[in-house]
Write an enzyme that holds these catalytic residues in place. Structure first.
Site, PDB file in Angstrom:
ATOM      1  N   TYR A 149      54.345  -1.404  21.757  1.00 42.84           N
ATOM      2  CA  TYR A 149      53.066  -1.647  22.450  1.00 42.84           C
ATOM      3  C   TYR A 149      52.116  -0.497  22.126  1.00 42.84           C
ATOM      4  O   TYR A 149      52.501   0.681  22.148  1.00 42.84           O
ATOM      5  CB  TYR A 149      53.286  -1.720  23.962  1.00 42.84           C
ATOM      6  N   GLU A 237      43.995  -3.721  22.677  1.00 46.97           N
ATOM      7  CA  GLU A 237      45.400  -3.756  23.112  1.00 46.97           C
ATOM      8  C   GLU A 237      46.208  -4.584  22.112  1.00 46.97           C
ATOM      9  O   GLU A 237      45.928  -5.763  21.915  1.00 46.97           O
ATOM     10  CB  GLU A 237      45.498  -4.363  24.513  1.00 46.97           C
TER      11      GLU A 237
END
Length: 428
Positions: A149, A237
């Site tokens: 991530y 993101e």
């Protein structure tokens, strides 16, 4: 309570944004009117040198077939392009199940696209009737040996951009932060200096990239920061930022939030805004800087300030009524916005009464009053109208309303206003 429904509406209407504090990762939901499809975000990344899957976009089944042939990939993924999540488990009214399909045969891509394009796809996040699919993305399917991530976002506590990463990708990052906070890594970026090489390499190492992949991941991190600046993003993101068996670092899925105040210099980006899946009233309200969320009741709420709007919704509910919407005028309102607001409210066939609740701090109550009288006359208002005004120039505003000769019911406070709005409907 009604305010909770309004908040849920705001959350579903806007893109969520991450905020970082010392010990936790949380999400807030700022106003965001810009909606990009997956392929549009991928194109922005591609244009900035970020590694993404090879892909094409198709509007017809024959275009999808040709795109699949041009990819010359071992395996192909076909994705219906809608803004709602849960596509993989969705159902089309053509009978096809799933808005995401994998195949090795280009001919199958054309057949599947024919059952997607022009048909409605229903998921957990769409209306009951679903959303019509007008575009599909035909992409190279890559195996992922490891998922991480990575995000870049603006953080007020750091007075600028921050990198956040975790070796645990492909899952809900808030859950990772809650259960294993030691796996969340953060790097504060000096906005004047940018991402330094040592920062990018340290983040890549923290994400678990090793050997040549560490340098490759650091390069991708720096390119993502370049994109962040170039498009005036508030957040980029990537989940997952993946590693393939062939030794490639790829951004498989990304969400980009944009600073609405930068629209004047990001015209190409904002021109991509897809409003097809938005509530038409919300889209129209946004053109006039009005925040509108439709609800299920019959009493329209016309207020200034999100907090006041939620309180108004709640007190209507307390007195047995149901709010029909959440409409926030904000500060610096002009007479024309008041008129447009009334036009939007009366366009909703569910509305049986309108409650105006204004606290004039920045807002001049007299401007509101002039807008109300103009709207009532020109729109020939047919439903009961209850008005509660307090604050700047309120006496002049009350004079304008009382001398207008219009059937406007004045209220002394919010509680009184809510009671009168509910009672007005009961009398009908």
């Amino acid at each position: 309570m009604a305010c909770q429904a309004a908040v849920r509406g705001l959350r579903s209407a806007s893109t969520k944004q991450l905020l970082v504090s010392r010990n936790q990762l949380v999400r807030v939901s700022p106003r965001r009117w810009l909606n990009l499809q997956e392929y549009q975000s991928k194109k922005l990344m591609q244009d900035s040198g970020v590694t993404v899957q090879h892909f094409f976009v198709a509007d017809t089944a024959s275009e999808a077939l040709e795109a699949a042939k041009r990819l010359k990939a071992k395996e192909i993924v076909l994705k219906a392009q809608i803004l709602a999540g849960g596509r993989g488990k969705g159902v089309f009214d053509s009978g096809l199940k799933g808005g995401v399909h994998l195949t090795k045969d280009p001919v199958v891509v054309g057949e599947l696209a024919g059952k997607m394009l022009g048909f409605n796809l229903t998921t957990k996040q769409t209306p009951k009737e679903g959303v019509k699919v007008k575009t599909v993305m035909v992409a190279e399917a890559l195996d992922i040996s490891r998922e991480t991530y990575f995000a870049i976002l603006m953080d007020r506590s750091c007075n600028g951009p921050v990198m956040v990463g975790s070796p645990q990708g492909g899952v809900d990052i808030e859950e990772v932060a809650a259960t294993t906070p030691e796996l969340i890594f953060k790097e504060v970026i000096d906005i004047f200096e940018g991402v330094r090489d040592d920062q990018a390499l340290r983040m890549a190492a923290n994400l678990g990239f090793k050997g040549p992949l560490e340098r490759q991941a650091a390069d991708q991190i720096k390119r993502l920061y370049d994109l962040f600046l170039k498009v005036d993003a508030t957040q980029v993101e990537v989940n997952p930022l993946g590693e393939t068996p062939e030794g490639q670092v790829v951004c498989f899925d990304a969400k980009i939030n944009f600073d609405d105040n930068a629209e004047f210099r990001q015209k190409a980006v904002f021109a991509m805004d897809d409003t097809a899946e938005s509530d038409p009233l919300e889209t129209e309200a946004a053109k006039y800087d009005l925040k509108y969320i439709g609800l299920d009741g019959n009493i329209a709420c016309f207020v200034n300030g999100a907090g006041l709007a939620m309180a108004t919704c709640d007190i209507i509910d307390l007195h047995g009524g149901k709010p029909a919407n959440f409409l926030d005028l904000g500060g610096g309102v002009k007479e024309n916005q008041v008129y447009v607001a009334f036009k939007l409210l009366t366009a909703d066939p569910k509305v049986e009464a309108i409650l105006v609740n204004i606290f004039g701090g920045i807002v001049n109550c007299a401007i509101i009053a002039n807008g109300i009288t103009k709207a009532c006359r020109e729109l020939e208002l047919k439903v009961p109208l209850v008005v509660r005004l307090e604050g700047t120039n309120v006496q002049e505003a009350k004079r304008i309303l009382s001398e207008s000769g219009l059937p406007i019911t004045s209220a002394s406070d919010l509680d009184d206003a809510a009671k009168k709005a509910v009672a007005a409907i009961a009398k009908k």
